[in-house]
Write a protein that holds these residues in place. Structure first.
Motif, PDB file in Angstrom:
ATOM      1  N   ALA A  85      -7.512 -14.204 -22.806  1.00 36.29           N
ATOM      2  CA  ALA A  85      -6.271 -13.535 -22.399  1.00 36.29           C
ATOM      3  C   ALA A  85      -6.206 -13.373 -20.882  1.00 36.29           C
ATOM      4  CB  ALA A  85      -6.158 -12.180 -23.086  1.00 36.29           C
ATOM      5  N   ARG A  86      -7.320 -12.976 -20.287  1.00 40.01           N
ATOM      6  CA  ARG A  86      -7.343 -12.809 -18.832  1.00 40.01           C
ATOM      7  C   ARG A  86      -7.181 -14.142 -18.115  1.00 40.01           C
ATOM      8  NH1 ARG A  86     -12.166  -8.242 -18.863  1.00 40.01           N
ATOM      9  NH2 ARG A  86     -10.795  -6.425 -18.585  1.00 40.01           N
ATOM     10  N   ALA A  87      -7.765 -15.195 -18.672  1.00 33.54           N
ATOM     11  CA  ALA A  87      -7.622 -16.525 -18.076  1.00 33.54           C
ATOM     12  C   ALA A  87      -6.170 -16.987 -18.140  1.00 33.54           C
ATOM     13  CB  ALA A  87      -8.540 -17.519 -18.793  1.00 33.54           C
ATOM     14  N   VAL A  88      -5.489 -16.706 -19.247  1.00 33.71           N
ATOM     15  CA  VAL A  88      -4.074 -17.067 -19.383  1.00 33.71           C
ATOM     16  C   VAL A  88      -3.237 -16.329 -18.338  1.00 33.71           C
ATOM     17  CG1 VAL A  88      -2.044 -16.914 -20.886  1.00 33.71           C
ATOM     18  CG2 VAL A  88      -4.244 -17.655 -21.827  1.00 33.71           C
ATOM     19  N   LEU A  89      -3.539 -15.068 -18.116  1.00 35.17           N
ATOM     20  CA  LEU A  89      -2.766 -14.281 -17.153  1.00 35.17           C
ATOM     21  C   LEU A  89      -3.054 -14.683 -15.715  1.00 35.17           C
ATOM     22  CD1 LEU A  89      -2.918 -10.732 -18.755  1.00 35.17           C
ATOM     23  CD2 LEU A  89      -1.004 -12.328 -18.739  1.00 35.17           C
TER      24      LEU A  89
ATOM     25  N   ALA B 265     -14.546 -12.772 -26.552  1.00 39.69           N
ATOM     26  CA  ALA B 265     -14.060 -14.105 -26.188  1.00 39.69           C
ATOM     27  C   ALA B 265     -12.537 -14.109 -26.058  1.00 39.69           C
ATOM     28  CB  ALA B 265     -14.504 -15.123 -27.242  1.00 39.69           C
ATOM     29  N   ALA B 266     -11.863 -13.395 -26.943  1.00 41.66           N
ATOM     30  CA  ALA B 266     -10.395 -13.340 -26.901  1.00 41.66           C
ATOM     31  C   ALA B 266      -9.910 -12.652 -25.638  1.00 41.66           C
ATOM     32  CB  ALA B 266      -9.869 -12.612 -28.140  1.00 41.66           C
ATOM     33  N   LEU B 267     -10.567 -11.581 -25.219  1.00 40.64           N
ATOM     34  CA  LEU B 267     -10.176 -10.900 -23.982  1.00 40.64           C
ATOM     35  C   LEU B 267     -10.394 -11.818 -22.780  1.00 40.64           C
ATOM     36  CD1 LEU B 267      -9.201  -8.420 -22.471  1.00 40.64           C
ATOM     37  CD2 LEU B 267     -11.546  -7.544 -22.500  1.00 40.64           C
ATOM     38  N   LYS B 268     -11.483 -12.556 -22.793  1.00 38.26           N
ATOM     39  CA  LYS B 268     -11.748 -13.521 -21.722  1.00 38.26           C
ATOM     40  C   LYS B 268     -10.623 -14.554 -21.649  1.00 38.26           C
ATOM     41  CE  LYS B 268     -15.007 -17.225 -20.535  1.00 38.26           C
ATOM     42  NZ  LYS B 268     -16.251 -17.939 -20.973  1.00 38.26           N
TER      43      LYS B 268
ATOM     44  N   LEU C 223      -2.081  -7.018 -18.598  1.00 43.35           N
ATOM     45  CA  LEU C 223      -2.377  -6.453 -19.904  1.00 43.35           C
ATOM     46  C   LEU C 223      -2.123  -4.953 -19.878  1.00 43.35           C
ATOM     47  CD1 LEU C 223      -5.702  -8.206 -20.987  1.00 43.35           C
ATOM     48  CD2 LEU C 223      -3.424  -8.578 -21.939  1.00 43.35           C
ATOM     49  N   TYR C 224      -1.201  -4.495 -20.705  1.00 43.86           N
ATOM     50  CA  TYR C 224      -1.004  -3.056 -20.905  1.00 43.86           C
ATOM     51  C   TYR C 224      -1.960  -2.590 -22.001  1.00 43.86           C
ATOM     52  CZ  TYR C 224       1.286   1.252 -22.531  1.00 43.86           C
ATOM     53  OH  TYR C 224       1.551   2.533 -22.927  1.00 43.86           O
ATOM     54  N   LEU C 225      -2.056  -3.391 -23.054  1.00 40.04           N
ATOM     55  CA  LEU C 225      -2.946  -3.064 -24.161  1.00 40.04           C
ATOM     56  C   LEU C 225      -3.529  -4.350 -24.726  1.00 40.04           C
ATOM     57  CD1 LEU C 225      -2.528  -0.591 -27.071  1.00 40.04           C
ATOM     58  CD2 LEU C 225      -2.767  -3.006 -27.622  1.00 40.04           C
ATOM     59  N   PHE C 226      -4.808  -4.311 -24.986  1.00 39.92           N
ATOM     60  CA  PHE C 226      -5.488  -5.396 -25.710  1.00 39.92           C
ATOM     61  C   PHE C 226      -6.426  -4.709 -26.683  1.00 39.92           C
ATOM     62  CE2 PHE C 226      -8.812  -8.356 -26.668  1.00 39.92           C
ATOM     63  CZ  PHE C 226      -8.205  -9.595 -26.695  1.00 39.92           C
ATOM     64  N   ARG C 227      -6.198  -4.921 -27.965  1.00 46.51           N
ATOM     65  CA  ARG C 227      -6.981  -4.202 -28.971  1.00 46.51           C
ATOM     66  C   ARG C 227      -7.330  -5.128 -30.131  1.00 46.51           C
ATOM     67  NH1 ARG C 227      -4.716   1.356 -31.436  1.00 46.51           N
ATOM     68  NH2 ARG C 227      -3.006  -0.024 -32.015  1.00 46.51           N
TER      69      ARG C 227
ATOM     70  N   ARG D 295       5.368 -17.697 -24.253  1.00 45.99           N
ATOM     71  CA  ARG D 295       4.485 -18.537 -23.435  1.00 45.99           C
ATOM     72  C   ARG D 295       3.051 -18.013 -23.487  1.00 45.99           C
ATOM     73  NH1 ARG D 295       6.977 -17.834 -19.102  1.00 45.99           N
ATOM     74  NH2 ARG D 295       5.648 -16.256 -18.157  1.00 45.99           N
ATOM     75  N   PHE D 296       2.884 -16.712 -23.360  1.00 39.69           N
ATOM     76  CA  PHE D 296       1.548 -16.122 -23.424  1.00 39.69           C
ATOM     77  C   PHE D 296       0.929 -16.322 -24.811  1.00 39.69           C
ATOM     78  CE2 PHE D 296      -1.263 -12.644 -24.577  1.00 39.69           C
ATOM     79  CZ  PHE D 296      -2.172 -12.642 -23.523  1.00 39.69           C
ATOM     80  N   SER D 297       1.717 -16.116 -25.862  1.00 39.31           N
ATOM     81  CA  SER D 297       1.208 -16.244 -27.234  1.00 39.31           C
ATOM     82  C   SER D 297       0.697 -17.651 -27.506  1.00 39.31           C
ATOM     83  CB  SER D 297       2.313 -15.886 -28.241  1.00 39.31           C
ATOM     84  OG  SER D 297       2.754 -14.558 -28.070  1.00 39.31           O
ATOM     85  N   ARG D 298       1.478 -18.659 -27.101  1.00 35.15           N
ATOM     86  CA  ARG D 298       1.065 -20.052 -27.311  1.00 35.15           C
ATOM     87  C   ARG D 298      -0.234 -20.347 -26.561  1.00 35.15           C
ATOM     88  NH1 ARG D 298       6.648 -21.123 -26.601  1.00 35.15           N
ATOM     89  NH2 ARG D 298       6.236 -21.695 -24.425  1.00 35.15           N
ATOM     90  N   ALA D 299      -0.283 -19.915 -25.295  1.00 34.25           N
ATOM     91  CA  ALA D 299      -1.471 -20.191 -24.478  1.00 34.25           C
ATOM     92  C   ALA D 299      -2.691 -19.449 -25.015  1.00 34.25           C
ATOM     93  CB  ALA D 299      -1.197 -19.798 -23.026  1.00 34.25           C
ATOM     94  N   LEU D 300      -2.495 -18.229 -25.501  1.00 35.12           N
ATOM     95  CA  LEU D 300      -3.613 -17.465 -26.057  1.00 35.12           C
ATOM     96  C   LEU D 300      -4.174 -18.153 -27.294  1.00 35.12           C
ATOM     97  CD1 LEU D 300      -5.426 -14.964 -26.078  1.00 35.12           C
ATOM     98  CD2 LEU D 300      -3.647 -13.770 -27.373  1.00 35.12           C
ATOM     99  N   MET D 301      -3.309 -18.607 -28.185  1.00 43.43           N
ATOM    100  CA  MET D 301      -3.779 -19.277 -29.394  1.00 43.43           C
ATOM    101  C   MET D 301      -4.491 -20.585 -29.057  1.00 43.43           C
ATOM    102  SD  MET D 301      -3.459 -17.426 -32.002  1.00 43.43           S
ATOM    103  CE  MET D 301      -4.022 -18.713 -33.113  1.00 43.43           C
TER     104      MET D 301
END
Length: 209
Positions: A43-47, A38-41, A57-61, A90-96
């Protein structure tokens, strides 16, 4: 020239962990858990948002034991591939926010999120990143013709896909100087190295400290 490594870490109050680890290279790992998928989904939506069109994404782990998500962002229009602090925040806020919407506030609050740049000496994806970063010196690890692991500081020249050979030249850095403080000799500048793609073990950006 050094590139900056920015990091934003969002952690639950009782979080205990080891922090962002050394560069394992580009990878996408969800830990084989539903909240990781769900988190990867998310993250991709945010990007996919217009304001993040230059990011990837260079790394997602996902580290399941510590409920940690490590993210390293690649900025495609930067010479070093390094996002700035505004990109990361900006990415961190949107991801959370996305995690809270997807998993619920309580479940999302248990997850530590660490977002950073890939770092100055990032591991490159072979072969596509070699052309992308060809203006930068690279630490090239390869198996030579007698089977020994060899490391050289080189500049990528080109690749012949038909023959599977890559061509390199010596990087004009301190590590390659015969006489300290002097540039490469004419012989060094004109010398070329041919390395078969299958011989390449690891290629990283090299920072000339």
């Amino acid at each position: 020239m050094l590139t900056h490594m920015y990091a934003v870490c969002l952690r639950p109050a009782d979080w205990q962990g080891t922090g962002i680890s050394e560069d394992p290279g580009p990878e996408l790992l969800t830990g084989n858990v539903a909240w990781g998928d769900a988190a990867l989904k998310v993250a991709r939506a945010v990007l996919d948002r217009p304001e993040n069109s230059s990011l990837n994404l260079y790394l997602f782990r996902v580290l399941v034991p510590t409920k940690t998500i490590e993210v390293r962002l690649d900025r495609l229009d930067d010479v070093y591939g390094s996002p700035d602090m505004d990109d990361i925040e900006r990415f961190s806020r949107a991801l959370m926010q996305g995690l809270e919407a997807e998993l619920g506030t309580e479940a999302a609050g248990d997850i530590a999120v660490e977002v950073s740049s890939p770092g100055a000496e990032r591991t490159l994806i072979i072969p596509q990143d070699m052309a992308r970063f060809k203006e930068l010196p690279m630490r090239v690890e390869y198996v030579n013709d007698v089977g020994h692991l060899t490391t050289m500081i080189l500049m990528f020249v080109d690749m012949d896909e038909a023959s599977d050979f890559t061509t390199w030249e010596l990087a004009d850095v301190k590590a390659n100087q015969i006489v300290k403080g002097r540039s490469l000799s004419k012989k060094q500048r004109t010398q070329r190295y041919s390395i078969r793609m299958s011989q390449l073990q690891r290629v990283r950006i090299y920072v000339d400290f």
